[in-house]
Design an enzyme around this catalytic site. Structure first.
Site, mmCIF file in Angstrom:
data_model
loop_
_atom_site.group_PDB
_atom_site.id
_atom_site.type_symbol
_atom_site.label_atom_id
_atom_site.label_comp_id
_atom_site.label_asym_id
_atom_site.label_seq_id
_atom_site.Cartn_x
_atom_site.Cartn_y
_atom_site.Cartn_z
ATOM 1 C CG HIS A 45 -2.022 -1.035 1.097
ATOM 2 N ND1 HIS A 45 -2.969 -1.048 0.100
ATOM 3 C CD2 HIS A 45 -2.293 -2.116 1.876
ATOM 4 C CE1 HIS A 45 -3.786 -2.082 0.262
ATOM 5 N NE2 HIS A 45 -3.386 -2.748 1.324
ATOM 6 C CD GLN A 147 -1.423 -8.906 5.481
ATOM 7 O OE1 GLN A 147 -0.286 -8.744 5.049
ATOM 8 N NE2 GLN A 147 -2.236 -7.903 5.748
ATOM 9 C CD GLU A 149 -4.621 -9.065 3.687
ATOM 10 O OE1 GLU A 149 -4.882 -7.857 3.812
ATOM 11 O OE2 GLU A 149 -3.830 -9.515 2.835
ATOM 12 C CB ALA A 174 -7.734 -2.820 7.397
ATOM 13 C CG ASP A 175 -7.628 -5.789 3.132
ATOM 14 O OD1 ASP A 175 -8.351 -5.189 2.317
ATOM 15 O OD2 ASP A 175 -6.408 -5.608 3.212
#
Length: 263
Positions: A45, A147, A149, A174-175
């Site tokens: 990001h 990760q 998500e 967050a995701d």
């Protein structure tokens, strides 16, 4: 060769980290002296590329803080380039199942254990072939963090945890909250229950659980539950909120932009 971050996770020592999104070797070195156990250089990001990752690795190297790098995707070509400039610990985003986890591991290993291309004469990682027997030592020094998500990844977590070579599993709040229908609200009880259950599963499998959470109370809660690598802040947020607070103390109008608490 050794990997101090990997060794700490194996020993069960909690590691407190900070997210780096400024893409600056100058700020990376400044923060490397702040006392965090690890620093995450974000290529997903933040607008990092291999050269900017390299300069930050060089800036962090003299300090005890250990660099972890997140590529933009689970891409063996990108991973190969990052490993060659000296990355030992990777946080691979958006891993959905065991097959994708195996790909991430194989991308970090030289054949026959994996598919990493051999180019050590050109690589900082091998000190340009000055590290004796680098090719035969490098595999064991790699630390692969995947990760999860999404709800799909949570469903497949038991199979992901069975993948040999996965050292830790990082929960992306967050995701995950967005995928669960609670975008911008990772503190929703349903999301929190999913996170806590995942941490327990990861610990029971003998892997290291990790997470990013700027909410101090929640970050401490995850540590109490057994999370072993926890990022507790982000450089961009620290700079932005600190600057806004200073300006506000001298009369500037403060705008409340809101925050999910993750970053």
């Amino acid at each position: 060769m050794n990997n101090a971050f990997k060794d700490a996770l194996k020993a069960g020592r909690p590691q407190i980290g900070l997210w780096l999104g400024l893409c600056s070797s100058y700020s990376a070195e400044l923060l490397a002296g702040a006392g965090f156990d690890w620093l995450l250089i974000d290529g997903e990001h933040a607008p990092n590329n291999v050269p900017t990752v390299l300069t930050q690795l060089q800036a962090i190297a003299p300090y005890p803080s250990q660099p972890v790098v997140r590529p933009s995707w689970n891409d063996p070509v990108q991973i190969k380039q990052l490993l060659d400039v000296g990355v030992q610990t990777l946080l691979v985003p958006m891993v959905q199942n065991a097959e994708e986890a195996r790909l991430a591991v194989r991308a970090t290993r030289y054949p026959p254990a994996g598919i990493r291309g051999v180019g050590s004469a050109l690589a900082r990682a091998s000190r340009w072939n000055r590290v004796p027997d680098y090719i035969h030592q490098a595999n064991d020094a790699m630390c692969v963090l995947v990760q999860i998500e999404t709800r799909e990844a949570l469903k497949n977590l038991p199979q992901i945890l069975d993948v040999d070579g996965v050292d830790g599993v990082f929960i992306g709040p967050a995701d995950l909250s967005a995928d669960m229908g609670h975008g911008g609200n990772p503190q929703h009880p349903e999301v929190q229950a999913a996170i806590e259950d995942a941490i327990q599963q990861i610990r029971q499998a003998g892997k290291a659980p990790g997470i990013l959470m700027a909410n101090e109370q929640l970050a401490k809660r995850y540590l109490e539950l057994g999370a072993l690598f926890v990022a507790v802040g982000v450089d961009t947020t620290l700079l932005a909120r600190g600057a806004e607070a200073l300006a506000a103390r001298f009369g500037a109008e403060k705008t409340d932009l809101g925050s999910s608490g993750v970053y």
